[in-house]
Design an enzyme around this catalytic site. Structure first.
Site, PDB file in Angstrom:
ATOM      1  N   SER A  83     -21.070  42.101 -12.104  1.00 35.32           N
ATOM      2  CA  SER A  83     -22.425  42.618 -11.843  1.00 35.32           C
ATOM      3  C   SER A  83     -23.138  41.795 -10.769  1.00 35.32           C
ATOM      4  CB  SER A  83     -23.252  42.683 -13.129  1.00 35.32           C
ATOM      5  OG  SER A  83     -23.622  41.407 -13.566  1.00 35.32           O
ATOM      6  N   ARG A  94     -12.308  30.260 -13.240  1.00 30.09           N
ATOM      7  CA  ARG A  94     -11.311  29.205 -13.044  1.00 30.09           C
ATOM      8  C   ARG A  94     -11.938  28.058 -12.269  1.00 30.09           C
ATOM      9  NH1 ARG A  94      -6.169  29.011 -14.091  1.00 30.09           N
ATOM     10  NH2 ARG A  94      -5.666  28.158 -12.059  1.00 30.09           N
ATOM     11  N   HIS A 101     -24.681  30.025 -12.487  1.00 26.07           N
ATOM     12  CA  HIS A 101     -24.434  29.605 -13.865  1.00 26.07           C
ATOM     13  C   HIS A 101     -25.615  30.052 -14.734  1.00 26.07           C
ATOM     14  CE1 HIS A 101     -22.745  27.284 -17.110  1.00 26.07           C
ATOM     15  NE2 HIS A 101     -23.956  26.816 -17.353  1.00 26.07           N
TER      16      HIS A 101
END
Ligand code: GRF
Length: 200
Positions: free
Chosen positions: A13, A91, A109
């Site tokens: 998104s 990752r 984040h």
């Protein structure tokens, strides 16, 4: 024209928000040159293809972290990418990759860093009992969720919030914050002093 490469592992998104912002000039003079996923079935890949954005899939299985990152870097270079945006890319990047694109990798984040780095940031925030959480866009360095902060936004944690409810409230803010951060970095209207990004 600045060229953006986006790394995803899932829903995508944030990738779509950036693509929409590029299309409507909120991120001016830019294009999404490439979307890369390490997960073949990532829903975001299909959405990128629907928008006509070039995609590249490279599974991380069976190769070292650096081998995997070198393959991604080769594609990004070939696409002439100026800025790499991590958007739900699940990752860690190798030190090699981070040096190769130094100060040209952004991550988003879902917490106000340095609170709650790592996985399940929204759940961590809820369990800690904070009254506000939010999101952070930062330059990527070799530590997880750590580099210089470009933009942050705050949302309230409301009584009765579940992780899903808080995540949705943060996600809406993520999309706006990521757009602002990418526009700033591509404009070049800033300089870095230690950990601080100073807008000019
Ligand atoms: C977002 O919450 C982002 O902050 C985190 O992973 C999630 C990715 O969501 N890094 P999406 O794939 O962009 O929808």
């Amino acid at each position: 024209m600045k060229r953006i490469g986006i790394l995803i592992s899932g829903r995508g998104s944030n990738m779509l928000a950036l693509a929409d912002a590029v299309k409507h000039g909120r991120i001016p003079n830019a294009e999404i040159a490439l979307v890369i996923s390490n997960i073949e079935t990532a829903a975001g890949l299909e959405r990128a293809r629907e928008l006509g954005i070039p995609t590249f899939v490279h599974s991380h299985k069976g190769c070292t972290r650096e081998e995997h990152d070198r393959a991604m870097a080769a594609e990004l270079r070939q696409a002439g990418v100026d800025l790499v945006c991590l958007a739900g890319y699940m990752r860690l990047l190798s030190p090699w990759f981070i040096r190769e694109f130094e100060h040209r990798i952004l991550n988003i984040h879902p917490s106000v860093l340095p609170s709650f780095p790592g996985l399940d940031a929204q759940k961590q925030a809820l369990e800690y009992g904070v009254k506000f959480s939010g999101c952070t866009v930062h330059l990527v360095d070799e530590e997880l969720d750590h580099g210089p902060i470009v933009k942050q936004s705050v949302v309230p944690v409301l009584p009765g919030d579940t992780t899903e409810m808080l995540s949705a409230r943060i996600l809406a803010e993520e999309h706006q914050t990521y757009i602002e951060a990418v526009a700033l970095i591509l404009s070049g209207q800033f300089h870095i002093e230690g950990r601080r990004i100073i807008e000019s």
